[in-house]
Scaffold this motif. Structure first.
Motif, short mmCIF file in Angstrom:
data_model
loop_
_atom_site.label_atom_id
_atom_site.label_comp_id
_atom_site.label_asym_id
_atom_site.label_seq_id
_atom_site.Cartn_x
_atom_site.Cartn_y
_atom_site.Cartn_z
N ASP A 294 0.85 -1.19 0.00
CA ASP A 294 0.00 0.00 0.00
C ASP A 294 0.89 1.25 0.00
OD1 ASP A 294 -1.80 2.05 0.43
OD2 ASP A 294 -2.91 1.01 1.99
N ARG A 295 0.76 2.05 -1.05
CA ARG A 295 1.58 3.25 -1.16
C ARG A 295 1.30 4.23 -0.03
NH1 ARG A 295 3.98 4.26 -6.08
NH2 ARG A 295 3.99 6.47 -5.59
N ASN A 296 0.13 4.14 0.56
CA ASN A 296 -0.26 5.14 1.56
C ASN A 296 0.16 4.77 2.98
OD1 ASN A 296 -1.62 6.91 -0.27
ND2 ASN A 296 -3.30 5.43 -0.36
N ASP A 297 0.62 3.53 3.19
CA ASP A 297 1.00 3.14 4.55
C ASP A 297 2.10 4.03 5.11
OD1 ASP A 297 -0.85 1.18 4.85
OD2 ASP A 297 0.51 -0.51 4.51
N TYR A 298 3.12 4.26 4.31
CA TYR A 298 4.25 5.05 4.81
C TYR A 298 3.85 6.50 5.00
CZ TYR A 298 9.15 6.14 5.63
OH TYR A 298 10.33 6.53 6.20
N LEU A 299 2.99 7.00 4.13
CA LEU A 299 2.50 8.38 4.29
C LEU A 299 1.71 8.51 5.58
CD1 LEU A 299 1.40 9.13 0.61
CD2 LEU A 299 3.58 9.65 1.71
N ARG A 300 0.93 7.47 5.93
CA ARG A 300 0.19 7.49 7.19
C ARG A 300 1.14 7.49 8.39
NH1 ARG A 300 -3.88 4.54 4.23
NH2 ARG A 300 -2.73 2.58 4.46
N GLU A 301 2.25 6.75 8.25
CA GLU A 301 3.24 6.73 9.34
C GLU A 301 3.85 8.12 9.53
OE1 GLU A 301 7.47 4.60 10.60
OE2 GLU A 301 6.34 3.88 8.86
N ILE A 302 4.20 8.79 8.42
CA ILE A 302 4.76 10.14 8.52
C ILE A 302 3.78 11.08 9.20
CG2 ILE A 302 5.51 12.15 7.17
CD1 ILE A 302 6.55 10.16 5.06
N GLU A 303 2.52 11.02 8.76
CA GLU A 303 1.51 11.90 9.34
C GLU A 303 1.23 11.54 10.79
OE1 GLU A 303 -0.79 15.06 9.79
OE2 GLU A 303 0.46 14.61 8.03
N GLY A 304 1.29 10.23 11.10
CA GLY A 304 1.07 9.78 12.47
C GLY A 304 2.10 10.33 13.43
N ILE A 368 7.15 -1.32 21.43
CA ILE A 368 6.10 -0.43 21.93
C ILE A 368 4.73 -0.89 21.45
CG2 ILE A 368 5.16 1.93 21.77
CD1 ILE A 368 8.08 2.90 21.62
N ARG A 369 4.66 -1.33 20.18
CA ARG A 369 3.40 -1.82 19.64
C ARG A 369 2.96 -3.08 20.35
NH1 ARG A 369 5.04 -2.80 14.90
NH2 ARG A 369 4.68 -0.71 14.04
N GLY A 370 3.92 -3.97 20.64
CA GLY A 370 3.60 -5.22 21.32
C GLY A 370 2.65 -6.06 20.49
N SER A 371 1.72 -6.71 21.15
CA SER A 371 0.74 -7.56 20.46
C SER A 371 -0.49 -6.77 20.03
CB SER A 371 0.31 -8.72 21.36
OG SER A 371 -0.24 -8.22 22.57
N GLY A 372 -0.54 -5.49 20.39
CA GLY A 372 -1.69 -4.67 20.01
C GLY A 372 -1.62 -4.20 18.58
N LYS A 373 -2.71 -3.64 18.10
CA LYS A 373 -2.77 -3.19 16.71
C LYS A 373 -2.42 -1.71 16.57
CE LYS A 373 -6.17 -6.60 15.20
NZ LYS A 373 -7.51 -6.82 14.57
N LYS A 374 -2.38 -0.98 17.68
CA LYS A 374 -2.08 0.44 17.58
C LYS A 374 -0.62 0.66 17.24
CE LYS A 374 -5.63 2.71 20.35
NZ LYS A 374 -5.86 3.69 21.43
N PRO A 375 -0.32 1.52 16.28
CA PRO A 375 1.08 1.79 15.93
C PRO A 375 1.78 2.55 17.05
CG PRO A 375 -0.40 3.26 14.74
CD PRO A 375 -1.27 2.27 15.44
N VAL A 421 12.03 10.17 9.91
CA VAL A 421 10.57 10.09 10.05
C VAL A 421 10.18 9.80 11.49
CG1 VAL A 421 8.55 8.72 9.38
CG2 VAL A 421 10.21 9.41 7.66
N CYS A 422 11.01 9.04 12.19
CA CYS A 422 10.70 8.62 13.57
C CYS A 422 11.29 9.56 14.61
CB CYS A 422 11.23 7.21 13.81
SG CYS A 422 10.62 5.99 12.64
N ALA A 423 11.57 10.79 14.23
CA ALA A 423 12.15 11.75 15.18
C ALA A 423 11.34 11.87 16.48
CB ALA A 423 12.32 13.11 14.51
N PRO A 424 9.99 11.89 16.42
CA PRO A 424 9.23 11.93 17.69
C PRO A 424 9.49 10.72 18.58
CG PRO A 424 7.84 12.59 15.85
CD PRO A 424 9.10 12.04 15.25
N LEU A 425 9.62 9.54 17.98
CA LEU A 425 9.94 8.35 18.76
C LEU A 425 11.31 8.48 19.40
CD1 LEU A 425 9.43 5.39 19.64
CD2 LEU A 425 10.37 4.68 17.43
N ILE A 426 12.28 8.98 18.63
CA ILE A 426 13.63 9.19 19.17
C ILE A 426 13.58 10.16 20.34
CG2 ILE A 426 15.91 10.12 18.63
CD1 ILE A 426 15.47 9.11 15.73
N LYS A 427 12.83 11.23 20.17
CA LYS A 427 12.71 12.23 21.25
C LYS A 427 12.11 11.60 22.51
CE LYS A 427 10.21 16.53 22.38
NZ LYS A 427 11.35 17.24 23.00
#
Length: 462
Positions: A294-304, A368-375, A421-427
C-alpha cells in the motif's frame, strides 16, 4: 503382505511433482488441480499447488491454496513452513513468523523452519534470535547450502571485522556443496572487495567464472575489477555480451540490471546506463505490485508521527539512560543524501562508532506496539517508564547483536537516513539525543535514488 493400491489422486500428485522437478510447471499445475478435484481435503497438495502458482507469478491464487493448506494440515510442519515461506517471500515477515513457530512446535529440529524463522525475525529488525536460529538450522542440516549461505551473509553484514572471516568460511562451505550458487559467489567476492583485499577478491572471481561462466552478476563483478585496474578498453566487449544475454530483462533480478546500469555509468555511456536503470525500475515495480504494498501506509506513518508531536508537551519525562549505555547520535536525511560518506568520515575517528543502517529503531517500535494493533506513534503519550526501558533494551539489543561495542564514554552514531521520520519516537526514548541532518541538492538525490535497487517496502515504493 499385499501392497496397497495407490489412489488416483496420489498418483496424479506424484506425476505433478515430477513435472515440477523437470521445469514443466503448467503440466504439473494441471495434474495437481485434477488431483485436488478427487481429494480436495489434502493440505499437502494445496501447499504444493500454492508453491507452483507462486513460482509462475499467480500470487493471488497461490495465497488461496496456502490458506486452505494451513487450515487442512495444522499438524504438518512442512505445510506450515511452506505457508510461512510464502508470506516471508511476499514481504509479510510478522505473519510468517507464526507459521514457522508452529512448525517448530511440531518438529523442533526442522532446519527449514529454523532458517526461515531467523529470516523473518531479521526482516522485522528483531535480530536477537537470528544467529542462534541460523546456527541451529546449520546444525540440523549441515549440508544445506542455503543455510550456510545465509549464516555466512549474516556475519559478513555485521559491523565486526572479526566475524567477516567466519562468514566467508560458511560461504566456502556452501560453495563446496553447490559450486553454482551465484549469490554465494557474489557475496564472497564482494566481501573481499569491501575489506580491501583485492588479491583474494580476484582469486575468488576467477573461481566463480569457472563454475558459473554464464552469470551476468559475476561478469559485472569482472567489469568492476577491470575498471579499478584501469583496463577500460576491455570493458565494452563484456558489457555488450551481458546486454545480449539479457534479452528478457523481466526474468533477471533487478539488482543485476541495476549493477549493469552502474557499469555503463562508469564507462561513460549514459544512454545505456539509463536503459538498464529503467529496466531495473520496471522490474522492481512488478515486485511492488505483486506484493500489494500500500503506497499510503508510509505516508500514514509520517503523518502519524507528525500528529504525535502535538502531545509532546504532555509527555512525562523519560528516565535517564543507564551509565553503561551511550546516548545515540542519529545521522539522518533523505536517502542518498550523503549519509554514507559522513559515516565513513566519522568511522575514521577512534572514539566514534557508527552503526550502519541497523533496524534497531524498528525493533523499539515493535516493542512499543507489542501484540496490540495500535502503531507506536499512537502510544507515545501513554508509554510509562517500564515501556521506555523495554523499548530501549530492544534498540540496544539489535545494536549489540550486530557487533556494536556501545562504549558509554565514546560517541555512538546510528546511521539510517529515514530514521528522520521517527524523530518523535527518538525524542521520546532518547530526549538528549543529537541529530546530524545530511542535505544534498534535490536533483542529485532523485537521480541517485533512481539508480540503486532497494528492498521492497512502503518507503522505497515512492
Amino acid at each position: 503382505m499385499k501392497a496397497q493400491p495407490v489412489s488416483t489422486s496420489a498418483l496424479l500428485h506424484r506425476q505433478a511433482v515430477d513435472h515440477f522437478r523437470s521445469g514443466r510447471m503448467s503440466e504439473g499445475i494441471a495434474l495437481l488441480k485434477q488431483a485436488l478435484e478427487l481429494n480436495p481435503g489434502s493440505g499437502e497438495m494445496h501447499s504444493h499447488l500454492g508453491i507452483a502458482l507462486y513460482q509462475t507469478g499467480d500470487e493471488k491464487q497461490a495465497e488461496r491454496h496456502f490458506e486452505k493448506a494451513a487450515r487442512l494440515s495444522p499438524k504438518n510442519p512442512q505445510v506450515q513452513t511452506d505457508c510461512g515461506t510464502f508470506l516471508l517471500e511476499t514481504n509479510r515477515p510478522k505473519e510468517a513468523e507464526r507459521f514457522f513457530r508452529k512448525a517448530l512446535e511440531l518438529k523442533p529440529d526442522y532446519a527449514e523452519a529454523l532458517l526461515n524463522l531467523g529470516s523473518s525475525l531479521n526482516q522485522q529488525g528483531n535480530t536477537t534470535e537470528v544467529e542462534r536460529l541460523y546456527r541451529a538450522a546449520v546444525r540440523a542440516n549441515p549440508r544445506w547450502p542455503e543455510a550456510l549461505y545465509k549464516f555466512g551473509m549474516l556475519y559478513l553484514r555485521m559491523d565486526a571485522p572479526e566475524r567477516h572471516e567466519q562468514g566467508r568460511q560458511y560461504l566456502e562451505k556452501a560453495l563446496a556443496l553447490n559450486p553454482k550458487h551465484e549469490y554465494a559467489w557474489a557475496g564472497l567476492i564482494r566481501s573481499y572487495e569491501k575489506d580491501g583485499d583485492h588479491d583474494r577478491e580476484e582469486k575468488a572471481l576467477e573461481r566463480a567464472e569457472k563454475y558459473v561462466p554464464q552469470s551476468p552478476e559475476i561478469a559485472i563483478l569482472r567489469v568492476e575489477v577491470l575498471l579499478r585496474q584501469g583496463k577500460k578498453d576491455e570493458v565494452p566487449g563484456i558489457l555488450a555480451q551481458i546486454s545480449q544475454k539479457l534479452k528478457d530483462p523481466a526474468s533477471v533480478h533487478p539488482i543485476v540490471l541495476r549493477d549493469l546500469g552502474k557499469a555503463y555509468v562508469d564507462t561513460g555511456d549514459p544512454a545505456q546506463a539509463m536503459r538498464w536503470f529503467k529496466a531495473s525500475s520496471e522490474s522492481q515495480k512488478k515486485t511492488y505490485d505483486a506484493r500489494q504494498i500500500d503506497r499510503n501506509d508510509y505516508l500514514r506513518e509520517i503523518e502519524g508521527y507528525r500528529t504525535a508531536l502535538a502531545s509532546s508537551k504532555d509527555w512525562r519525562p523519560a528516565p535517564p539512560l543507564p551509565a553503561d549505555r551511550p546516548s545515540p547520535v542519529f545521522l539522518v536525511g533523505f536517502p542518498r543524501s550523503g549519509t554514507t560518506l559522513l559515516d565513513q568520515i566519522f568511522s575514521g575517528h577512534p572514539d566514534i562508532e557508527v552503526a550502519e543502517e541497523k533496524p534497531a529503531l524498528g525493533a523499539a517500535e515493535n516493542n512499543i506496539r507489542g501484540s496490540g494493533k495500535k502503531p507506536a506513534w499512537e502510544r507515545l503519550d501513554k508509554i510509562d517508564d517500564a515501556g521506555i526501558e523495554a523499548a530501549r533494551t530492544a534498540y540496544f539489543s539489535v545494536m549489540k547483536n550486530n557487533g556494536c561495542a556501545l562504549k558509554p564514554d565514546g560517541v555512538f552514531i546510528d546511521k539510517l537516513p529515514l530514521n528522520l521520520v521517527c524523530a518523535p519516537l527518538i525524542k521520546r526514548l532518547f530526549p538528549e539525543a543529537c541529530f546530524i541532518l545530511a542535505l544534498r541538492h534535490p536533483c542529485d538525490c532523485v537521480l541517485s535514488n533512481y539508480m540503486p535497487r532497494f528492498i521492497p517496502n512502503g518507503a522505497m515504493i515512492h
